[in-house]
Design a protein around this motif. Sequence first.
Motif, PDB file in Angstrom:
ATOM      1  N   LEU A 166      -1.859   4.422 -13.840  1.00  0.00           N
ATOM      2  CA  LEU A 166      -2.360   4.013 -12.525  1.00  0.00           C
ATOM      3  C   LEU A 166      -3.048   2.659 -12.606  1.00  0.00           C
ATOM      4  CD1 LEU A 166      -3.738   7.437 -11.245  1.00  0.00           C
ATOM      5  CD2 LEU A 166      -1.778   6.182 -10.343  1.00  0.00           C
ATOM      6  N   ALA A 167      -3.796   2.414 -13.687  1.00  0.00           N
ATOM      7  CA  ALA A 167      -4.400   1.095 -13.853  1.00  0.00           C
ATOM      8  C   ALA A 167      -3.323   0.029 -13.960  1.00  0.00           C
ATOM      9  CB  ALA A 167      -5.299   1.084 -15.080  1.00  0.00           C
ATOM     10  N   ASN A 168      -2.229   0.336 -14.666  1.00  0.00           N
ATOM     11  CA  ASN A 168      -1.117  -0.599 -14.760  1.00  0.00           C
ATOM     12  C   ASN A 168      -0.461  -0.819 -13.401  1.00  0.00           C
ATOM     13  OD1 ASN A 168       2.157  -0.716 -15.357  1.00  0.00           O
ATOM     14  ND2 ASN A 168       0.948  -2.067 -16.668  1.00  0.00           N
ATOM     15  N   ALA A 169      -0.376   0.248 -12.592  1.00  0.00           N
ATOM     16  CA  ALA A 169       0.277   0.139 -11.288  1.00  0.00           C
ATOM     17  C   ALA A 169      -0.544  -0.696 -10.313  1.00  0.00           C
ATOM     18  CB  ALA A 169       0.513   1.536 -10.712  1.00  0.00           C
ATOM     19  N   MET A 170      -1.875  -0.695 -10.445  1.00  0.00           N
ATOM     20  CA  MET A 170      -2.739  -1.330  -9.457  1.00  0.00           C
ATOM     21  C   MET A 170      -3.286  -2.668  -9.907  1.00  0.00           C
ATOM     22  SD  MET A 170      -4.744   2.116  -8.212  1.00  0.00           S
ATOM     23  CE  MET A 170      -3.828   3.543  -7.624  1.00  0.00           C
ATOM     24  N   THR A 171      -2.753  -3.206 -11.016  1.00  0.00           N
ATOM     25  CA  THR A 171      -3.177  -4.514 -11.511  1.00  0.00           C
ATOM     26  C   THR A 171      -1.944  -5.366 -11.804  1.00  0.00           C
ATOM     27  OG1 THR A 171      -3.293  -3.598 -13.766  1.00  0.00           O
ATOM     28  CG2 THR A 171      -5.337  -3.642 -12.482  1.00  0.00           C
ATOM     29  N   SER A 172      -2.196  -6.637 -12.087  1.00  0.00           N
ATOM     30  CA  SER A 172      -1.104  -7.583 -12.328  1.00  0.00           C
ATOM     31  C   SER A 172      -0.357  -7.230 -13.608  1.00  0.00           C
ATOM     32  CB  SER A 172      -1.659  -9.003 -12.431  1.00  0.00           C
ATOM     33  OG  SER A 172      -0.638  -9.908 -12.766  1.00  0.00           O
ATOM     34  N   LYS A 173       0.970  -7.518 -13.606  1.00  0.00           N
ATOM     35  CA  LYS A 173       1.819  -7.158 -14.744  1.00  0.00           C
ATOM     36  C   LYS A 173       2.128  -8.354 -15.650  1.00  0.00           C
ATOM     37  CE  LYS A 173       2.354  -3.162 -12.650  1.00  0.00           C
ATOM     38  NZ  LYS A 173       1.777  -3.520 -11.353  1.00  0.00           N
ATOM     39  N   VAL A 174       1.693  -9.565 -15.286  1.00  0.00           N
ATOM     40  CA  VAL A 174       2.075 -10.754 -16.048  1.00  0.00           C
ATOM     41  C   VAL A 174       1.517 -10.688 -17.463  1.00  0.00           C
ATOM     42  CG1 VAL A 174       1.914 -13.256 -16.173  1.00  0.00           C
ATOM     43  CG2 VAL A 174       2.266 -12.141 -13.963  1.00  0.00           C
ATOM     44  N   ALA A 212       6.375  -8.142   4.323  1.00  0.00           N
ATOM     45  CA  ALA A 212       6.442  -9.124   5.394  1.00  0.00           C
ATOM     46  C   ALA A 212       6.437  -8.467   6.774  1.00  0.00           C
ATOM     47  CB  ALA A 212       7.696  -9.993   5.224  1.00  0.00           C
ATOM     48  N   ALA A 213       7.101  -7.316   6.890  1.00  0.00           N
ATOM     49  CA  ALA A 213       7.242  -6.679   8.199  1.00  0.00           C
ATOM     50  C   ALA A 213       6.115  -5.708   8.518  1.00  0.00           C
ATOM     51  CB  ALA A 213       8.583  -5.950   8.275  1.00  0.00           C
ATOM     52  N   LEU A 214       5.606  -5.000   7.516  1.00  0.00           N
ATOM     53  CA  LEU A 214       4.649  -3.927   7.757  1.00  0.00           C
ATOM     54  C   LEU A 214       3.254  -4.216   7.234  1.00  0.00           C
ATOM     55  CD1 LEU A 214       7.047  -1.014   6.771  1.00  0.00           C
ATOM     56  CD2 LEU A 214       6.569  -1.865   9.064  1.00  0.00           C
ATOM     57  N   GLY A 215       3.086  -5.288   6.470  1.00  0.00           N
ATOM     58  CA  GLY A 215       1.767  -5.648   5.979  1.00  0.00           C
ATOM     59  C   GLY A 215       1.607  -5.382   4.498  1.00  0.00           C
ATOM     60  N   LEU A 216       0.671  -6.106   3.891  1.00  0.00           N
ATOM     61  CA  LEU A 216       0.417  -6.003   2.458  1.00  0.00           C
ATOM     62  C   LEU A 216      -0.534  -4.857   2.177  1.00  0.00           C
ATOM     63  CD1 LEU A 216       1.149  -7.633  -0.141  1.00  0.00           C
ATOM     64  CD2 LEU A 216      -1.057  -8.776   0.106  1.00  0.00           C
ATOM     65  N   PRO A 217      -0.253  -4.015   1.195  1.00  0.00           N
ATOM     66  CA  PRO A 217      -1.180  -2.919   0.863  1.00  0.00           C
ATOM     67  C   PRO A 217      -2.513  -3.457   0.347  1.00  0.00           C
ATOM     68  CG  PRO A 217       0.977  -2.581  -0.129  1.00  0.00           C
ATOM     69  CD  PRO A 217       0.964  -3.977   0.379  1.00  0.00           C
ATOM     70  N   GLN A 218      -3.505  -2.593   0.309  1.00  0.00           N
ATOM     71  CA  GLN A 218      -4.838  -2.960  -0.151  1.00  0.00           C
ATOM     72  C   GLN A 218      -4.805  -3.336  -1.630  1.00  0.00           C
ATOM     73  OE1 GLN A 218      -7.675   0.183   0.253  1.00  0.00           O
ATOM     74  NE2 GLN A 218      -9.414  -1.040  -0.445  1.00  0.00           N
ATOM     75  N   ARG A 219      -5.630  -4.321  -1.980  1.00  0.00           N
ATOM     76  CA  ARG A 219      -5.690  -4.788  -3.360  1.00  0.00           C
ATOM     77  C   ARG A 219      -7.141  -4.860  -3.796  1.00  0.00           C
ATOM     78  NH1 ARG A 219      -2.990 -10.483  -5.528  1.00  0.00           N
ATOM     79  NH2 ARG A 219      -3.717 -10.338  -7.708  1.00  0.00           N
ATOM     80  N   GLN A 228       0.718  -4.804  -7.442  1.00  0.00           N
ATOM     81  CA  GLN A 228      -0.625  -4.738  -8.044  1.00  0.00           C
ATOM     82  C   GLN A 228      -1.614  -4.284  -6.976  1.00  0.00           C
ATOM     83  OE1 GLN A 228      -2.182  -8.734  -8.933  1.00  0.00           O
ATOM     84  NE2 GLN A 228      -0.200  -9.527  -8.285  1.00  0.00           N
ATOM     85  N   HIS A 229      -1.206  -3.242  -6.266  1.00  0.00           N
ATOM     86  CA  HIS A 229      -1.936  -2.816  -5.068  1.00  0.00           C
ATOM     87  C   HIS A 229      -2.308  -1.345  -5.154  1.00  0.00           C
ATOM     88  CE1 HIS A 229       0.753  -6.186  -4.060  1.00  0.00           C
ATOM     89  NE2 HIS A 229      -0.243  -6.608  -3.312  1.00  0.00           N
ATOM     90  N   LEU A 230      -3.292  -0.976  -4.346  1.00  0.00           N
ATOM     91  CA  LEU A 230      -3.692   0.422  -4.218  1.00  0.00           C
ATOM     92  C   LEU A 230      -2.706   1.156  -3.318  1.00  0.00           C
ATOM     93  CD1 LEU A 230      -7.491  -0.135  -3.598  1.00  0.00           C
ATOM     94  CD2 LEU A 230      -6.407   0.393  -5.774  1.00  0.00           C
ATOM     95  N   CYS A 231      -2.793   2.461  -3.340  1.00  0.00           N
ATOM     96  CA  CYS A 231      -1.957   3.283  -2.462  1.00  0.00           C
ATOM     97  C   CYS A 231      -2.847   4.059  -1.509  1.00  0.00           C
ATOM     98  CB  CYS A 231      -1.083   4.247  -3.287  1.00  0.00           C
ATOM     99  SG  CYS A 231      -2.020   5.432  -4.268  1.00  0.00           S
ATOM    100  N   ALA A 232      -2.253   4.521  -0.422  1.00  0.00           N
ATOM    101  CA  ALA A 232      -3.005   5.343   0.528  1.00  0.00           C
ATOM    102  C   ALA A 232      -3.007   6.810   0.119  1.00  0.00           C
ATOM    103  CB  ALA A 232      -2.422   5.188   1.932  1.00  0.00           C
ATOM    104  N   ILE A 233      -1.891   7.281  -0.438  1.00  0.00           N
ATOM    105  CA  ILE A 233      -1.750   8.679  -0.852  1.00  0.00           C
ATOM    106  C   ILE A 233      -1.194   8.705  -2.267  1.00  0.00           C
ATOM    107  CG2 ILE A 233      -0.651  10.903  -0.357  1.00  0.00           C
ATOM    108  CD1 ILE A 233      -0.389  10.022   2.545  1.00  0.00           C
TER     109      ILE A 233
END
Length: 742
Positions: free
Chosen positions: A365-373, A520-527, A391-396
């Motif tokens: 989860l830390a890998n999923a929510m942070t930069s991969k470079v 672009a169409a629905l918005g950027l998830p929380q970061r 590199q974003h959080l999820c709602a669920i």
Amino acid sequence: MLAQHSVIDTLGAYGRLKVVWTDWSKDAVFTVDVDDPTSTPETHIGEELEREVVVNGWKVEAGQAPAFIPDHVYIGSAEGNKRARKRAEARTKHLKLRDEAWAIVEPLLATTDVFDRKHRAELVASASTAAIAAGKRGASAATINNNLMKVFHGGMAKDALRPSYEECGNPGDPRPVCEGGKKSGPAPKDGNPRGTPVTEAMKKVFRVGFDLHDAVGKVKLVDAFHHCLRVGFWDAVQKLRQEFGKKIPDAAYERLGLPRYEQFVYHYHRERKRWKAEIKRLGKSVYARRHRPLLGNSTDEAWGPGARYQIDATQIDVYARSRRNRRRLVWRPTLYVVVDVWTRMIVGFALSLDPPSWIGAMTALANAMTSKVEFCAKYGVEIDEEDWPTQHLCAILEGDNGEMKSSGVLGLISQFGVTVGNVTAYRPDWKGIVERRFGLIHAMLKPHVPGFVHADFRERGAEDYRLETAYDLDELTRAIIICVLHYNNRHRIEDYPLLPEMIADKVPAVPAEMWRWGVAALGLPQRAHPEAVKFALLEQGTAVCRRTGLFFKGASYSFADAVDDGWFDKVSMTGRGSVPISFDRRFTDVIYVHDARAPFGFRVAELTDSRFGGASFWELADEQKEANATAAWADLRETAEGIVADKELDDDRRRAQAAMARTPPAPSAAAETSGIREATREEREFDMVEQVSEYHADMSPHATPAPTVLPSACPAAEAAQGRQSNDNHATPSLADRLKGRN
């Protein structure tokens, strides 16, 4: 005002009355009993009936006209198989019979006299005479009267006269078959055995096979059929063999009354219902995974990128080599994968030798929510942010019941408002998106990674694929990164439910392309900041504040701000306190104290006891467990030996008290307590001889001093002669000591 089709509940007085027709010009209301299809209409005065409703508190339900299937729907399509054509022809005849009956009844409904019993009889008799004269079918008075009752109860509509042959008999129930009676079902084809009537006795034999198939689960239906034949017809077949020998004619076999396999299968599915039998054989969880109805897709549960993540773990099908010694094999690593449901994109993963637990899930989860470079660069893979933009959080967040019950998810819930869902055990199909990603990664790794375990791994004579293993954990991680990048940026997902807008914008069903379009169409998830994310994912606990520091799981911690703020000084006056902390089970050197005033909500407390440095909390718990066990055994030995010591001390006390009892008493208490100083000096001089002799016995045999001659007068006698006693236990002066040596 009462309307047609209304239902009046008289609360038991007259039953439930249905309004068939109203004629307010005559203030007349005509009703029938809803629950009695043979009831005839009754006439009421409308005003009085409404008054009865109000006075008696009867309930009036606003009814609706009955809905009938349109004619073309009722007939159905005549195209297709023979059965459909026959059904269409039969239903066309039904409608013809309806129209003929309605042509006779319709003129009678033109007047309200039809609701009166006497006038209705006259009208029916007249209509019957006219219909018979015209040569119409169904023209008898009884038939016309029955049709009128159907119309009254059927909403005064023509379709109430439609034949209802499907309600005749016992629909759904098998017809009883007697012994020796006719076999039900279609006739056998030419040349095939006729079969036998399936009576209740035959069904009992069948149920033996049904139970065998359902209970064991591995017995096929055909084998169960043969088993029940052996049970039910063994004796009859033996008699035939005795009668005809080995050559038994087919007619004799047919006279046995052996059922056909098709009959067995038909009654099995009729009684057991195949889907219910499969649930019983396989279990609910296995049936749900293999045969459940697929009435939706996971994409409908998400509304855009980052809306819903799924996480799961599996052991990859390849062993690894040690990074310190290539010749050492280690166990198959555990792969945690996090997938975005809406785009099917792999947003993060973690590969480790730990078994499935929150540690692996936390890392993924830390890998999923942070930069991969930087993560990819560590393993020699150079990428840009666009190559792996997640590199974003999820709602669920959905995961297994074990990991999602860890205290580590509390940070995601409290700090970022993530909703966590637990999937029940043995239902991987509830996380079907992430489960499918494991198969894709394995399929990409298998041709290229040496030592991949195949299906015949444990078969006798099969090759030991472990010996071909060449990758260590870092090299396997690099291979998985390459697979994930290819999947995210190149793999097209089949049968993905693209939105109409995505189709219009020509967006392919490739995870990265759908992610960019969705952002672009629905918005950027929380970061969030990486430090805040990693802190939120750590397990939480409570540290006890003592004068010696923060005490947690047997180790002490401290940090500068706690000392400056006087945490440990206050504890000495107010008693113990407690503070919430987060920790990593793999590392005891630091814990993170929750502090809302800190930049990311925590302060770092360092270990103050160097004994536990560099260890894990698992090792610390093992050491404490071993130390507690050692202490428990020591306490047990101390208790046991203390019993012996107590007994010896008690015996000595009794002997000393007995010796005192044998000694003559002093003249008085004052005489016994006086002269303590002089008695002590004399006793010391006497003991010194033994002490010196014992100390120098091994070194110098001539070092034994002469014993001091003690006076014979007792302190009590000296005190009685008037000598001054000195019982203050003071240290004697040099003069006193020299005087004592003379």
